[in-house]
Design a protein around this motif. Structure first.
Motif, mmCIF file in Angstrom:
data_model
loop_
_atom_site.group_PDB
_atom_site.id
_atom_site.type_symbol
_atom_site.label_atom_id
_atom_site.label_comp_id
_atom_site.label_asym_id
_atom_site.label_seq_id
_atom_site.Cartn_x
_atom_site.Cartn_y
_atom_site.Cartn_z
ATOM 1 N N GLY A 127 0.815 -1.217 0.000
ATOM 2 C CA GLY A 127 0.000 0.000 0.000
ATOM 3 C C GLY A 127 0.839 1.252 0.000
ATOM 4 O O GLY A 127 2.066 1.211 -0.003
ATOM 5 N N ASP A 128 0.127 2.376 -0.025
ATOM 6 C CA ASP A 128 0.770 3.697 -0.068
ATOM 7 C C ASP A 128 0.127 4.595 0.977
ATOM 8 O O ASP A 128 -1.074 4.479 1.252
ATOM 9 N N VAL A 129 0.920 5.509 1.499
ATOM 10 C CA VAL A 129 0.337 6.564 2.330
ATOM 11 C C VAL A 129 0.031 7.726 1.401
ATOM 12 O O VAL A 129 0.869 8.130 0.594
ATOM 13 N N LEU A 138 -4.892 10.317 8.828
ATOM 14 C CA LEU A 138 -3.905 9.410 8.201
ATOM 15 C C LEU A 138 -4.659 8.627 7.131
ATOM 16 O O LEU A 138 -5.655 7.944 7.440
ATOM 17 N N MET A 139 -4.217 8.781 5.907
ATOM 18 C CA MET A 139 -4.898 8.060 4.808
ATOM 19 C C MET A 139 -3.883 7.151 4.125
ATOM 20 O O MET A 139 -2.766 7.572 3.825
ATOM 21 N N TYR A 140 -4.288 5.938 3.906
ATOM 22 C CA TYR A 140 -3.384 5.006 3.224
ATOM 23 C C TYR A 140 -4.194 3.914 2.529
ATOM 24 O O TYR A 140 -5.393 3.734 2.804
ATOM 25 N N ILE A 480 -8.210 -3.236 -3.375
ATOM 26 C CA ILE A 480 -7.618 -2.138 -2.591
ATOM 27 C C ILE A 480 -8.627 -1.659 -1.542
ATOM 28 O O ILE A 480 -9.821 -1.515 -1.829
ATOM 29 N N LYS A 481 -8.132 -1.441 -0.315
ATOM 30 C CA LYS A 481 -8.932 -0.750 0.704
ATOM 31 C C LYS A 481 -8.287 0.620 0.924
ATOM 32 O O LYS A 481 -7.084 0.689 1.189
ATOM 33 N N THR A 482 -9.051 1.655 0.811
ATOM 34 C CA THR A 482 -8.533 2.988 1.125
ATOM 35 C C THR A 482 -8.954 3.310 2.556
ATOM 36 O O THR A 482 -10.140 3.319 2.871
ATOM 37 N N VAL A 483 -7.967 3.548 3.410
ATOM 38 C CA VAL A 483 -8.231 3.692 4.848
ATOM 39 C C VAL A 483 -8.011 5.139 5.250
ATOM 40 O O VAL A 483 -7.016 5.762 4.850
#
Ligand SMILES: NC(=O)C1=CN([C@@H]2O[C@H](COP(=O)(O)OP(=O)(O)OC[C@H]3O[C@@H](n4cnc5c(N)ncnc54)[C@H](OP(=O)(O)O)[C@@H]3O)[C@@H](O)[C@H]2O)C=CC1
Ligand SMILES: O=C(O)CCC(=O)C(=O)O
Length: 486
Positions: A127-129, A138-140, A480-483
């Motif tokens: 994943g990516d921040v 905080l998004m990742y 993908i989960k965007t958190v």
């Protein structure tokens, strides 16, 4: 000659070898020696498939919860076991599918490398921040496996294709139910034995052999199969895609090709000839990446043709187990008939047969499905042999005047898998790279023979537009989960 064994291979379901509830078997034969049975496979039922899918469903939670490193260690173990069995598996591959022993060893070694490549993926980032507009946020992104993946594979690469689908499926946390092509299922069963010996948890990998219309279609329809990855014909691929689409499952299809090689006047002709023979005729032309159209600039056409025919005439055809033979048989009676049909079609539509064109029946050839390496010229792009996938050792020579004309003809087919050009001129290379409609673009290299760490897949009707292998495989085998955390 190596010994003949006639063994029955069972399904592998929930960590155990089991026979089908049908109590019926399918036969896998040696295409070089038709009367030789390579092994018997289970003619499985939907009930068997349901058990395999239930086992994979039950196993998916715990498998997903393992660290990528732990999953990778299982794959390293499978690779080591397969490496110890390389000669035996490769021999089985040659006896069952027909490709020569060096090709079979190369494919098995490639399978081992695929396992090790994906084992290493267990330690790479998922994943990516991403900067949030909220300074406290905080998004990742992270990735989650699909769940149960159905794997439907063809006969032409019975080690490499199952592995380049199963290894990424497993490392990214999915469990697997594989249905290999019946004509090469013994070889796949031997690969499955390596998984069994490596001791993956029960239910994580399962193999169910049987008819495509029952087990393959059953996988596509099964409500507990979350994703289906397929390589094979366009007809079956499209059917699988439609079935998956209707029930909302993810799918990935790798299908046919009609791969062109362009030879320009500034090319190294010896290099081009070598690459066209390897790309078009090795594995008896039975690769989706095989060269089938050779588009040659008029100024070098005669010189090129002479060199090509001289080299092809030297090729020896026979049982792939003998080191004297460069090209083996085709896989089956029906594949042989298909190739002969296209050769006849080429003649009927006015192409000139300049080499080969016949079934080989003399001596040992009479026992198998052999066809001569075949070359046509005076082929126009609207002919059937210039448009449809033959999947055999047949090359169509097409003469052109300019590079623009060559690229236009190269693109004038429904497929777009692989394409290559032979030239020493940088501008010709750049025009080709920019304008060619193909997922694999090759310069001064053969159309077949992809590298496992790079994305593989086609444009147009060659694929469902996703890519396999390399890091690209993560796109199909995960979501993908965007958190966002505050
Ligand atoms: N892109 C590629 O790499 C390949 C392309 N081909 C092309 O396809 C042609 C035919 O080869 P063929 O072996 O018949 O290819 P298929 O597409 O029929 O077979 C590929 C796989 O799909 C299975 N299958 C067959 N029917 C169904 C179905 N209705 N639903 C789900 N799965 C099914 C097969 O099982 P089963 O073996 O039991 O039939 C096999 O496991 C070749 O001549 C060639 O042109 C073939 C192989 C590879
Ligand atoms: O060219 C290769 O090595 C791969 C070919 C392939 O994927 C296929 O024929 O299905």
């Amino acid at each position: 000659m190596l010994k003949t064994e006639e063994k029955s291979y069972l399904n592998f379901i929930n960590g155990h070898w089991s026979s089908s509830s049908s109590n019926e078997q399918l036969k896998s034969i040696n295409p070089a020696v038709q009367h030789e049975v390579v092994g018997y496979l289970q003619k499985s039922t939907v009930e068997d498939l349901n058990q395999a899918v239930a086992a994979a469903k039950e196993a998916k939670h715990n498998w997903r919860k393992l660290s990528g490193n732990a999953r990778g260690n299982y794959l390293y173990r499978v690779a080591d076991i397969l490496e110890n069995r390389l000669d035996e598996v490769a021999e089985s591959l040659t006896r069952e599918m027909g490709k020569t022993l060096p090709e079979a060893k190369g494919e098995t070694a490639r399978g081992i490398a695929i396992l090790r490549y994906y084992a290493g993926e267990g330690l790479r980032k998922i994943g990516d921040v991403i900067p949030s507009t909220d300074s406290d946020g905080l998004m990742y992104t992270t990735r989650t496996p699909l769940g149960v993946v159905g794997v439907i594979t063809p006969w032409n690469f019975p080690v490499a294709i199952p592995l380049w689908k199963m290894a990424p499926a497993l490392i990214y946390g999915n469990t697997v139910v594989i249905k290999p092509a019946t004509e090469a299922a013994v070889t796949c069963a031997k690969v499955m034995e390596c998984f069994a010996e490596a001791g993956l948890p029960e239910g994580v990998v399962n193999m169910v052999t049987g008819q495509g219309s029952v087990i393959g279609q059953g996988i596509a329809e099964h409500p507990d199969v979350d994703g289906v990855t397929f390589t094979g014909s366009n007809q079956v691929g499209k059917q699988i895609g439609q079935t998956c689409l209707v029930r909302g499952a993810k799918y990935q299809l790798e299908m046919g090709g009609k791969n062109p090689v362009i030879v320009l006047e500034d090319a190294d002709l010896e290099l081009a000839v070598k690459a066209i023979i390897s790309g078009g005729l090795s594995s008896t032309g039975q690769k989706c990446t095989a060269t089938s159209r050779v588009i040659v600039q008029g100024t070098v056409y005669d010189r090129f043709k002479e060199k090509l025919l001289n080299e092809i005439e030297k090729l020896t055809v026979g049982n792939g187990l003998s080191k004297d033979n460069w090209m083996g048989p085709c896989i089956s009676q029906s594949q042989l008939e298909k190739i002969l049909y296209y050769i006849q079609k080429g003649k009927d539509e006015g192409a000139s047969l300049v080499l080969g064109g016949n079934q080989l029946t003399d001596g040992e050839h009479g026992n198998g499905y052999y066809v001569e390496p075949t070359v046509f010229e005076n082929v126009s792009n609207d002919m059937t042999i210039a448009q449809e996938e033959i999947f055999g050792p047949v090359l169509a020579l097409i003469k052109v005047e300019t590079v623009e004309e060559a690229i236009k003809l190269a693109n004038d087919v429904e497929f777009g898998l692989s394409a290559s050009i032979f030239t020493t001129h940088i501008q010709n290379m750049l025009s080709f790279i920019d304008d060619i409609e193909a997922g694999l673009v090759r310069v001064n290299a053969e159309s077949a023979g992809v590298e496992l760490q790079a994305p593989f897949g086609g444009m147009k009707n060659s694929s469902s537009h996703s890519r396999e292998q390399g890091r690209a495989a993560i796109e199909f085998f995960t979501s993908i989960k965007t958190v966002f955390i505050k």
